[in-house]
Design a protein around this motif. Structure first.
Motif, PDB file in Angstrom:
ATOM      1  N   LYS A 257       0.829  -1.196   0.000  1.00 48.13           N
ATOM      2  CA  LYS A 257       0.000   0.000   0.000  1.00 48.13           C
ATOM      3  C   LYS A 257       0.868   1.251   0.000  1.00 48.13           C
ATOM      4  CE  LYS A 257      -3.896  -2.170   2.363  1.00 48.13           C
ATOM      5  NZ  LYS A 257      -4.739  -2.193   3.579  1.00 48.13           N
ATOM      6  N   ALA A 258       2.038   1.117   0.575  1.00 45.82           N
ATOM      7  CA  ALA A 258       2.935   2.270   0.634  1.00 45.82           C
ATOM      8  C   ALA A 258       3.887   2.306  -0.551  1.00 45.82           C
ATOM      9  CB  ALA A 258       3.728   2.253   1.941  1.00 45.82           C
ATOM     10  N   GLU A 259       4.270   1.162  -1.065  1.00 47.95           N
ATOM     11  CA  GLU A 259       5.307   1.109  -2.095  1.00 47.95           C
ATOM     12  C   GLU A 259       4.810   0.559  -3.427  1.00 47.95           C
ATOM     13  OE1 GLU A 259       8.603  -1.051  -0.589  1.00 47.95           O
ATOM     14  OE2 GLU A 259       8.713   0.116   1.257  1.00 47.95           O
ATOM     15  N   GLY A 260       3.538   0.281  -3.492  1.00 47.05           N
ATOM     16  CA  GLY A 260       3.002  -0.282  -4.738  1.00 47.05           C
ATOM     17  C   GLY A 260       2.384  -1.631  -4.459  1.00 47.05           C
ATOM     18  N   LYS A 261       1.112  -1.802  -4.785  1.00 47.14           N
ATOM     19  CA  LYS A 261       0.408  -3.030  -4.446  1.00 47.14           C
ATOM     20  C   LYS A 261       1.026  -4.258  -5.109  1.00 47.14           C
ATOM     21  CE  LYS A 261      -4.033  -0.873  -3.455  1.00 47.14           C
ATOM     22  NZ  LYS A 261      -5.484  -0.822  -3.785  1.00 47.14           N
ATOM     23  N   VAL A 262       1.444  -4.133  -6.335  1.00 45.47           N
ATOM     24  CA  VAL A 262       2.019  -5.278  -7.052  1.00 45.47           C
ATOM     25  C   VAL A 262       3.276  -5.761  -6.359  1.00 45.47           C
ATOM     26  CG1 VAL A 262       3.104  -6.023  -9.189  1.00 45.47           C
ATOM     27  CG2 VAL A 262       1.018  -4.653  -9.266  1.00 45.47           C
ATOM     28  N   GLU A 263       4.175  -4.832  -6.048  1.00 41.81           N
ATOM     29  CA  GLU A 263       5.441  -5.208  -5.428  1.00 41.81           C
ATOM     30  C   GLU A 263       5.223  -5.820  -4.057  1.00 41.81           C
ATOM     31  OE1 GLU A 263       4.754  -2.406  -6.865  1.00 41.81           O
ATOM     32  OE2 GLU A 263       6.177  -2.157  -8.512  1.00 41.81           O
ATOM     33  N   GLU A 309      10.226 -21.422 -18.521  1.00 40.23           N
ATOM     34  CA  GLU A 309      10.268 -20.539 -19.685  1.00 40.23           C
ATOM     35  C   GLU A 309      11.556 -19.710 -19.679  1.00 40.23           C
ATOM     36  OE1 GLU A 309       6.816 -17.918 -21.463  1.00 40.23           O
ATOM     37  OE2 GLU A 309       7.780 -16.861 -19.803  1.00 40.23           O
ATOM     38  N   ASP A 310      11.972 -19.281 -18.479  1.00 41.48           N
ATOM     39  CA  ASP A 310      13.216 -18.513 -18.332  1.00 41.48           C
ATOM     40  C   ASP A 310      13.874 -18.909 -17.006  1.00 41.48           C
ATOM     41  OD1 ASP A 310      15.287 -16.769 -18.139  1.00 41.48           O
ATOM     42  OD2 ASP A 310      14.103 -14.928 -18.359  1.00 41.48           O
ATOM     43  N   PRO A 311      14.807 -19.857 -17.039  1.00 42.85           N
ATOM     44  CA  PRO A 311      15.446 -20.360 -15.819  1.00 42.85           C
ATOM     45  C   PRO A 311      16.189 -19.291 -15.017  1.00 42.85           C
ATOM     46  CG  PRO A 311      15.877 -21.815 -17.680  1.00 42.85           C
ATOM     47  CD  PRO A 311      15.280 -20.577 -18.240  1.00 42.85           C
ATOM     48  N   THR A 312      16.460 -18.133 -15.618  1.00 45.48           N
ATOM     49  CA  THR A 312      17.186 -17.077 -14.900  1.00 45.48           C
ATOM     50  C   THR A 312      16.262 -16.228 -14.030  1.00 45.48           C
ATOM     51  OG1 THR A 312      16.967 -15.452 -16.696  1.00 45.48           O
ATOM     52  CG2 THR A 312      18.871 -16.966 -16.761  1.00 45.48           C
ATOM     53  N   ARG A 313      14.952 -16.413 -14.176  1.00 46.49           N
ATOM     54  CA  ARG A 313      14.013 -15.622 -13.380  1.00 46.49           C
ATOM     55  C   ARG A 313      14.144 -15.955 -11.895  1.00 46.49           C
ATOM     56  NH1 ARG A 313       8.959 -16.511 -17.423  1.00 46.49           N
ATOM     57  NH2 ARG A 313       9.175 -14.581 -18.629  1.00 46.49           N
ATOM     58  N   THR A 314      14.134 -14.924 -11.087  1.00 40.61           N
ATOM     59  CA  THR A 314      14.167 -15.132  -9.642  1.00 40.61           C
ATOM     60  C   THR A 314      12.756 -15.439  -9.143  1.00 40.61           C
ATOM     61  OG1 THR A 314      13.758 -12.804  -9.118  1.00 40.61           O
ATOM     62  CG2 THR A 314      16.067 -13.489  -9.448  1.00 40.61           C
ATOM     63  N   ASP A 315      12.650 -15.885  -7.885  1.00 42.08           N
ATOM     64  CA  ASP A 315      11.343 -16.169  -7.286  1.00 42.08           C
ATOM     65  C   ASP A 315      10.482 -14.905  -7.278  1.00 42.08           C
ATOM     66  OD1 ASP A 315      12.265 -18.727  -6.783  1.00 42.08           O
ATOM     67  OD2 ASP A 315      12.917 -18.255  -4.745  1.00 42.08           O
ATOM     68  N   LEU A 316      11.096 -13.770  -6.971  1.00 40.48           N
ATOM     69  CA  LEU A 316      10.339 -12.522  -6.928  1.00 40.48           C
ATOM     70  C   LEU A 316       9.846 -12.128  -8.314  1.00 40.48           C
ATOM     71  CD1 LEU A 316       9.312 -10.139  -5.292  1.00 40.48           C
ATOM     72  CD2 LEU A 316      11.524  -9.017  -5.611  1.00 40.48           C
ATOM     73  N   GLN A 317      10.656 -12.330  -9.346  1.00 40.43           N
ATOM     74  CA  GLN A 317      10.240 -11.996 -10.713  1.00 40.43           C
ATOM     75  C   GLN A 317       9.069 -12.863 -11.161  1.00 40.43           C
ATOM     76  OE1 GLN A 317      14.052 -12.507 -12.619  1.00 40.43           O
ATOM     77  NE2 GLN A 317      14.488 -10.304 -12.650  1.00 40.43           N
ATOM     78  N   VAL A 318       9.125 -14.142 -10.826  1.00 47.11           N
ATOM     79  CA  VAL A 318       8.007 -15.038 -11.148  1.00 47.11           C
ATOM     80  C   VAL A 318       6.751 -14.567 -10.424  1.00 47.11           C
ATOM     81  CG1 VAL A 318       7.108 -17.385 -10.876  1.00 47.11           C
ATOM     82  CG2 VAL A 318       9.485 -17.034 -11.602  1.00 47.11           C
ATOM     83  N   GLU A 320       5.990 -11.571  -9.361  1.00 44.24           N
ATOM     84  CA  GLU A 320       5.498 -10.319  -9.930  1.00 44.24           C
ATOM     85  C   GLU A 320       4.671 -10.556 -11.178  1.00 44.24           C
ATOM     86  OE1 GLU A 320       9.108  -8.153 -10.433  1.00 44.24           O
ATOM     87  OE2 GLU A 320       9.065  -7.278  -8.425  1.00 44.24           O
ATOM     88  N   ILE A 321       5.123 -11.491 -12.022  1.00 45.93           N
ATOM     89  CA  ILE A 321       4.363 -11.834 -13.230  1.00 45.93           C
ATOM     90  C   ILE A 321       3.006 -12.411 -12.869  1.00 45.93           C
ATOM     91  CG2 ILE A 321       4.285 -13.330 -15.277  1.00 45.93           C
ATOM     92  CD1 ILE A 321       7.371 -13.131 -15.343  1.00 45.93           C
ATOM     93  N   LEU A 322       2.985 -13.308 -11.879  1.00 46.24           N
ATOM     94  CA  LEU A 322       1.729 -13.919 -11.447  1.00 46.24           C
ATOM     95  C   LEU A 322       0.752 -12.882 -10.917  1.00 46.24           C
ATOM     96  CD1 LEU A 322       3.166 -17.056  -9.603  1.00 46.24           C
ATOM     97  CD2 LEU A 322       1.799 -17.091 -11.687  1.00 46.24           C
ATOM     98  N   VAL A 323       1.263 -11.943 -10.115  1.00 50.37           N
ATOM     99  CA  VAL A 323       0.407 -10.917  -9.538  1.00 50.37           C
ATOM    100  C   VAL A 323      -0.198 -10.033 -10.630  1.00 50.37           C
ATOM    101  CG1 VAL A 323       0.383  -8.846  -8.083  1.00 50.37           C
ATOM    102  CG2 VAL A 323       1.595 -10.899  -7.322  1.00 50.37           C
ATOM    103  N   ARG A 324       0.607  -9.687 -11.625  1.00 51.46           N
ATOM    104  CA  ARG A 324       0.106  -8.830 -12.715  1.00 51.46           C
ATOM    105  C   ARG A 324      -0.920  -9.556 -13.584  1.00 51.46           C
ATOM    106  NH1 ARG A 324       5.706  -7.093 -12.698  1.00 51.46           N
ATOM    107  NH2 ARG A 324       5.802  -4.891 -12.043  1.00 51.46           N
TER     108      ARG A 324
END
Length: 326
Positions: A257-263, A309-318, A320-324
Motif C-alpha cells: 500500500k505504501a510502495e506499490g500493491k504489485v510489489e 520458460e526462463d530459468p534465470t528468473r528469480t522467485d520474486l520476478q516469477v 510479480e508476473i503472477l500478480v500482474r
C-alpha cells in the motif's frame, strides 16, 4: 556440533538485526515463547510460575533496538530472561546480557534474572563478569546429561509399534536441539518435526502448532542458512507453515500500500514460489507438488511454466508476473 556462524559473524548478524528491526518470524517466535513459558521452563529447572510473556525489545537513545530471545513475568513480579547460545559464552556475551538487563530493569522498574540455555557442545561456561567494583552473573543451563539420540529413537520405536504418543512423550522432544547426542541439530529438528506430524492426532491442532513453533525458533537460532532451508521446507507442509506464509503475504500486501500493491503482494507470493521451486528441483511433477503443498494444480502449473520458460528468473520476478496476471 556445527556452529551457525563464527563468533564475529554472529555478532555482526545480531547487530544488523538490532539496527534494522529484524528478528525471528514474529508469529513463530510468539507461539514458541508462549509454549516455553507454559511447558518447558519446569523441564529446564527454572523456578517460579510464569504469569505473562514480557516485551523483548528495548529502544536506546540512538534508536538501536535490542532484541532478546524470551522474556517472562513471573508470579512474584520479577522477570525471567532466556538467551540461547550455541557457542562458548564470552565476556562480550555477558556484557550484552548485562546491557539487556540494565535497560529492561530501568524501563520497567523490575528485577531481572538471565538464564543462558546452552547446547551441550558449549565448552566454556563463563557465567560471571567482574569489571571495576561491579560483578554481573547469569545462570547457565545445559542439558548435557540428556541424550537427544535416545529420546528420538525411543519415540520412533514406539510409533513403529503402533503405540500412540501423548503430550508427555512429545514435550521433551522440543529440547533435543539442546541435548547431547551424535545427530546434528538439523537432523534432530527434522526428525522431531516428523515425529510430531505422525503424532498429530495425539494433541490438539493448537498444541501441535506451538510445538512446531518451538522447533522452528530453535532452528532459526542455531542452524546455518542451508540447514535452516531444510527445516523451512518441512515446516511449509504444516499448519504452522501455512500461517507463516499467510502472515508473510499479508505483510507484503500491507507494505504494498505504501510502495506499490504489485510489489508488496509479489514479495509475499515469492515465498510460495521458492517452495515450489525446491520441490521442482527434486523432480516432483506439478500434480505431486500441488498435493504435497495443498495448492491448486493450475496455480502450480503457472509457476512451473514461468520458471522453465526462463530459468534465470528469480522467485520474486516469477511472483510479480503472477500478480500482474491476476
Amino acid at each position: 556440533m556445527k556452529k551457525r556462524k563464527e563468533k564475529d559473524s554472529a555478532g555482526q548478524n545480531r547487530e544488523q538485526k538490532e539496527r534494522t528491526g529484524l528478528n525471528h518470524e514474529d508469529l513463530a517466535l510468539k507461539t514458541a515463547a508462549q509454549y516455553f513459558g507454559d511447558e518447558l521452563l519446569p523441564l529446564l529447572g527454572i523456578p517460579g510460575r510464569v504469569k505473562y510473556i514480557a516485551p523483548t525489545e528495548n529502544v536506546k537513545l540512538q534508536a538501536r533496538q535490542m532484541y532478546q530471545d524470551f522474556n517472562y513475568i513471573s508470579g512474584s513480579g520479577s522477570w525471567i530472561h532466556l538467551e540461547f547460545e550455541s557457542d562458548s559464552i564470552t565476556k562480550e556475551d555477558l556484557r550484552r546480557f548485562r546491557e539487556y538487563e540494565a535497560a529492561t530493569s530501568r524501563s520497567f522498574n523490575v528485577a531481572v534474572v538471565t538464564y543462558v540455555i546452552c547446547t551441550s557442545g558449549v565448552k566454556q561456561l563463563l557465567s560471571k563478569l567482574t569489571e571495576g567494583i561491579n560483578s554481573y552473573q547469569v545462570k547457565v543451563i545445559r542439558l548435557k546429561n540428556r541424550d537427544a539420540d535416545r529420546v528420538i529413537e525411543q519415540l520412533e520405536e514406539k510409533q513403529k509399534r503402533g503405540k500412540a504418543l501423548d503430550k508427555s512423550d512429545l514435550v521433551p522432544l522440543l529440547l533435543t536441539p539442546l541435548m547431547s547426542g551424535k545427530l546434528e541439530i538439523v537432523d534432530r529438528i527434522i526428525k522431531s518435526l516428523h515425529i510430531l506430524r505422525e503424532a498429530s492426532s495425539s494433541v490438539t491442532e493448537m498444541e501441535l502448532e506451538k510445538m512446531q513453533a518451538v522447533l522452528y525458533a530453535l532452528a532459526d537460532k542455531f542452524l546455518q542458512e542451508q540447514e535452516l532451508d531444510r527445516v523451512k521446507e518441512m515446516i511449509a507442509m504444516t499448519k504452522l507453515g501455512e500461517m507463516l506464509l499467510k502472515d508473510g503475504m499479508e505483510r507484503g500486501l500491507a507494505d504494498g500500500k505504501a510502495e506499490g500493491k504489485v510489489e508488496g503482494k509479489a514479495e509475499g507470493e515469492s515465498k510460495i514460489v521458492a517452495i515450489i521451486r525446491k520441490k521442482r528441483q527434486k523432480n516432483l511433477n506439478v500434480q505431486m507438488i500441488a498435493e504435497n503443498l495443498e495448492l491448486d494444480a493450475s496455480y502450480v502449473g503457472k509457476v512451473v511454466a514461468l520458471m522453465e520458460e526462463d530459468p534465470t528468473r528469480t522467485d520474486l520476478q516469477v511472483a510479480e508476473i503472477l500478480v500482474r496476471q491476476e
